[in-house]
Scaffold this active site. Structure first.
Site, PDB file in Angstrom:
ATOM      1  N   LYS B  82       0.858  -1.184   0.000  1.00 56.93           N
ATOM      2  CA  LYS B  82       0.000   0.000   0.000  1.00 56.93           C
ATOM      3  C   LYS B  82       0.897   1.238   0.000  1.00 56.93           C
ATOM      4  CE  LYS B  82      -4.035   1.797   2.591  1.00 56.93           C
ATOM      5  NZ  LYS B  82      -4.888   1.563   3.778  1.00 56.93           N
ATOM      6  N   SER B 157      -9.783   1.413   2.579  1.00 55.63           N
ATOM      7  CA  SER B 157      -8.900   2.213   1.752  1.00 55.63           C
ATOM      8  C   SER B 157      -7.803   1.442   1.040  1.00 55.63           C
ATOM      9  CB  SER B 157      -8.246   3.270   2.633  1.00 55.63           C
ATOM     10  OG  SER B 157      -7.398   2.667   3.596  1.00 55.63           O
ATOM     11  N   SER B 181      -9.955  -1.009   6.781  1.00 57.07           N
ATOM     12  CA  SER B 181      -9.341  -0.753   5.476  1.00 57.07           C
ATOM     13  C   SER B 181      -8.590  -1.917   4.850  1.00 57.07           C
ATOM     14  CB  SER B 181      -8.400   0.456   5.561  1.00 57.07           C
ATOM     15  OG  SER B 181      -9.149   1.646   5.521  1.00 57.07           O
TER      16      SER B 181
END
Ligand SMILES: [Zn+2]
Lengths: 476, 486
Positions: B82, B157, B181
């Site tokens: 990420k 996310s 997330s």
């Protein structure tokens, strides 16, 4: 002015003398090329996290113990405000749970000043504003050096117990002595390792309530602290006497103009939005560990003053004792006392001659010092001669007996002195008669003449003793 | 009851063949880079593909194997990161304009741990700006699409990481989970995603959203691979003061144990959460029945404070974010928009650099911490957190693990919730309680909705209960295969 009382509380920021910064392993060192003592943590780079320096905690605990505080479980908070020299735009500080709480500090006068709290926090970087007036808002551009960012600080907050500029100075001086003795700071106000803000208010003498206070910033010496407090108190009194009111605000001391000016009002004060720092855990001092910190603390100035005063038969608050301890010369008093020399004489010599040249005290060997005191109290040297020898010892060290001999400072022996005195007396029988009749002030005349007759070698204490003995013998 | 429980997964199989010298890591990475090149134009799961660096690390792994040195448990396995994890010299944006072009001078601890386990980082994945969102649509660099239906979101996310694993661009990925997330996009993309106990994985180098809730977690296609990845990234880190002194027991040891005799509770408040798709409720119930069939004692259990989780979260997380994001001020790095004075420079930089969702949360958080409001908002939200921990503790006195839905529905169409922040926030209603409590939770794919899109079921466990969590998750995974085959 006489019907008004000044009330002062001080906030002192102290840079701790640790090897590394508060939350990272960068060196904690004054100066250096800008932005060379930095890393992701003290630059507040994205993703970086603080790790608390255990030495900083130890120093803060030592400060708390030296100031008779409760050293307690504490947590860190974030103090949020935007400022370009603060890398994260928040400062990691302590808020409602400081490490040290509720202590006191004893001034040389014997007065105890309350310590509300002492807490740990990180220092900011340093901005230089180029162009304009040198202040941030009219500068062309600004340069920021983050070498100081993250240096560990302890903020020590006194209660509003101080009543004059003189007391405020005395407090800071005493605090500096404590911090230096505890080995936690170098106490250099001029280099910024000790920074003082003063909360000043005035009230009618005898009033029990506090007036509206102003916080004064930017005083970088003891002298400027005293001047700023005096100026501010006078300003507030003038304002009130002219029918105005004091408004709570932060004021900036201008050293050159010798006055304070408004920085920001209470309404403009920041809302710091304090909340517990989620990146750190609580600091919970272990009682055993605290005891080891306490045991490692050397005697503090107030205790040392009592020790010196007891040895010398003086008051702990007397100027001579205060000076000796402030300059760290009490070891010389102890040396004199344990060698059986006159400790009172030692304190007087230290507070005067040695204090006047305290930078050279490294040349003064304890053995020479004790020998010199003995020579003086045994009457082998006059006071003036002893002072001369002491100056030379401070300048270059050496053996006091040799220095005295080189100057021809052999104090006269008792018989020679007595013979010389008889000659002085017989040379002026009229004055001698008046002296015998009770005109004491003539003692000076005879001593002066004796001094002249012996070429300055007469020990004045011995001479006055002899003179009084002659008078006693001559009186019916 | 261990028969039928799958062991291993593509990541462990790859690592085994690379360690044995049967496949070269370079060949493995080329294969995955080719898949990315072919498929990511449409999905946009990556913000940066680090092809050259990946080839170099793969070559190093091959050299080690040739020299008889074991490169580690993830030898040659491609991993996607990420883009809120700092990578030295590689752009790290957190999905925000304000960090565009910034090159971190250091690696996150997780990145270092992956490298020393022989993993090969293939790139940095898309995310909601500063991890604030549930659809990856708030990324400043455009949305990611769901591999199961490119007209739909992958969740968020960590949508880029979830999509990359679902699309086969990498068998493993790393995400961060502040309110769901990792787990919510895992559910929406049909992969496994876990949030470990707070303090298990070092946050050093993770760009902070809400520090007391953020935790890094693994994505994989199987429970076993997720456990393998967690074992590599977990462990004490002196650079993170909130890192636990000792990590939880090895997760991968637990996956074959089965659930016979375990006491498992179905959380009533979450199984009947507001706005839950009936298909989600149905799959959750089927999951419970499957676990009971596998030998678990299954009962419903109430965790009353769970219903306040969302409200508490939307005070605590923005409050911490408002402080964490203050540093993006244009003074030292990232975007700077010049102004006539410092205040104007701050305002212009932050106005241009942050997107609307980030601004909304900074404002919410600033308000919640303001003088006069702190007690009514932030302090009260912290009390809810304490209550919630108490309610969970009570539940764990009776149960070894809990189950609940992961997300209230399957993947939704792009743009369908962007105009309604509250509808978007509701996506995290079932995942947030674990973040507030600091407990571990994992999402396992379990069946589909009416459109055939994947759904997930969550396994929740007490602090440091990763072992039992993976044990139950593996059983669910096996049951899901059986349910699908019916
Ligand atoms: Zn540093």
């Amino acid at each position: 002015m006489s019907s008004w009382e000044t009330v002062i509380g001080l906030e002192v920021h102290v840079e701790l003398r640790t090897e590394t910064k508060m939350f990272c392993s960068c060196p904690n060192r004054f100066g250096g090329e800008p932005n060379t003592h930095v890393c992701p943590v003290c630059l507040g780079l994205p993703g970086s996290l603080p790790v608390l320096n255990s030495r900083a905690v130890e120093h803060a605990a030592a400060i708390g113990l030296a100031l008779h505080c409760r050293v307690q479980r504490s947590i860190f908070h974030r103090k949020n405000y935007f400022y370009p020299d603060m890398p994260k735009d928040y400062q990691i500080s302590q808020y409602d749970l400081p490490i040290d709480a509720d202590g006191w500090l004893e001034l040389p006068s014997g007065k105890r000043v309350g310590i509300e709290r002492a807490h740990l926090e990180e220092d900011t970087g340093k901005s230089t504003h180029v162009g304009g007036g040198g202040r941030i808002h009219d500068a062309d551009h600004s340069l920021v050096d983050f070498n100081r960012a993250g240096v560990p600080l302890v903020e020590i907050v006194s209660r509003p117990d101080l009543r004059s500029a003189e007391e405020a100075r005395s407090y800071v001086e005493e605090l500096r002595g404590i911090l230096v003795a505890a080995g936690v700071s170098d106490g250099k106000m001029e280099e910024g390792s000790m920074r003082v803000d003063a909360n000043v208010s005035v009230r009618p003498l005898g009033s029990g309530s506090l007036g509206t206070r102003c916080e004064i910033k930017n005083m970088n010496s003891l002298r400027s602290l005293g001047r700023a407090v005096e100026h501010e108190a006078a300003r507030q009194v003038r304002l009130i006497e002219e029918g105005g009111t004091v408004t709570q605000e932060t004021r900036h001391w201008n050293e050159d103009e010798g006055r304070t000016s408004s920085m920001r009002s209470k309404e403009e004060a920041y809302d710091y939005r304090y909340f517990p720092e989620p990146d750190l855990v609580a600091v919970d001092p272990d009682p055993d560990w605290l005891e080891t910190v306490r045991a490692a603390l050397p005697p503090m100035p107030a205790d040392r003053r009592r020790t010196v005063a007891a040895a010398a038969g003086m008051e702990p608050g007397s100027d001579a004792v205060v000076t000796v301890v402030r300059l760290g010369l009490d070891g010389y008093v102890e040396a004199a006392r344990s060698a059986g020399a006159d400790a009172n004489l030692a304190v007087r010599r230290l507070a005067n001659e040695v204090a006047a040249d305290s930078g050279s005290v490294g040349n003064l060997e304890v053995g020479s010092w004790v020998a010199l005191l003995a020579m003086e109290s045994e009457g082998k040297l006059t006071t003036a001669q002893a002072r001369t020898v002491l100056k030379e010892l401070l300048a270059a060290g050496g053996d006091p007996a040799e220095i005295a001999a080189a100057h021809g400072f052999e104090a006269l022996d008792e018989d020679v002195l007595a013979g010389a005195l008889d000659e002085v007396i017989s040379a002026d029988p009229e004055a001698w008669a008046r002296y015998l009749a009770g005109e004491d002030k003539l003692q000076g005349l005879f001593i002066g003449r004796l001094k002249a007759a012996t070429g300055g070698k007469a020990d004045l204490a011995a001479a006055s003793g002899l003179l009084r003995a002659r008078r006693a013998a001559a009186s019916p | 009851m261990t028969s039928g429980v799958p062991t291993g997964g593509p990541a462990s199989a790859l690592a085994a063949s690379v360690r044995a010298g049967e496949r070269s890591a370079v060949e493995v990475v080329e294969d995955h880079l080719a898949r990315i090149a072919a498929g990511d134009g449409e999905l946009h799961s990556f913000l940066t593909v680090t092809a050259d660096a990946a080839r170099r690390s793969a070559a190093e792994v091959d050299r080690a194997v040739a020299a008889g040195i074991d490169p580690g448990p993830l030898a040659g396995v491609p991993v996607a990161l990420k883009d809120n994890l700092c990578t030295r010299g590689v752009p790290t944006t957190a999905g925000s304009r304000i960090l565009e072009g910034w090159l971190p001078p250091y690696d996150a601890t997780v990145v270092t741990r992956l490298a020393s386990a022989g993993a090969v980082v293939v790139g940095k994945t898309n995310l909601d700006e500063f991890a604030m969102g549930s659809s990856t649509e708030s990324s400043a660099f455009g949305p990611t699409r769901n591999p199961h239906d490119p007209s739909r979101v992958p969740g968020g996310s960590s949508g880029g990481s979830a999509a990359a694993v679902a699309a086969g661009f990498a068998p493993l990925a790393i995400g961060s989970d502040t309110g769901g997330s990792v787990r919510q996009p895992a559910a929406l993309c049909g992969v496994v995603g876990a949030k470990p106990t707070y303090g298990t994985v070092s946050r050093y180098g993770l760009i902070a959203f809400a520090s007391s809730l953020d935790q890094i977690g693994p994505f994989a296609t199987t429970v076993s691979d997720a456990a393998l990845l967690l074992d590599v990234i977990a462990g004490h880190d002196p650079a993170d003061s909130t890192s636990l002194a000792s990590p939880p027991p090895r997760a991968s040891a637990a996956v074959q144990r089965g659930v016979d005799g375990l006491r498992i509770g179905l959380v009533s408040e979450l199984a009947a959460a507001e706005g839950l798709d009936p298909q989600v409720a149905a799959r959750t119930r089927e999951a419970a029945e499957a676990l009971a069939a596998a030998g678990a004692d299954l009962e419903e259990v109430s965790v009353p404070a769970a219903v306040y989780g969302l409200s508490a979260y939307y005070l605590i997380a923005p409050a911490e974010a408002s402080s964490n994001l203050a540093r993006y001020d244009g003074v030292r790095y990232g975007l700077r928009e010049e102004g006539d004075d410092i205040t104007e420079m701050y305002i212009r930089t932050r106005s241009a650099g942050f997107g609307p969702e980030v601004k909304r949360r900074i404002m919410l958080g600033t308000y919640a911490l303001s003088a006069g409001y702190y007690d009514a908002y932030y302090a009260k939200a912290q009390k809810v957190r304490t209550l919630l921990v108490g309610d969970f503790d009570a539940a764990y006195r009776r149960f070894d693990a809990l189950i609940a839905p992961t997300a209230p529905g399957g993947a939704f169409p792009l743009g369908s919730k962007t105009a309604d922040p509250l509808a978007m926030y509701l996506n995290d209603v079932c995942t947030i309680p674990s973040n507030l409590a600091g407990h571990p939770a994992i999402s396992v794919p379990f069946g589909t909705d009416r459109s055939g899109l994947p759904l997930g079921v969550q396994v929740l466990a007490p602090a440091l209960g990763e072992t039992v969590m993976f044990q139950v998750a593996a059983a669910l995974e096996a049951a899901a295969v059986e349910v699908a085959a019916r």
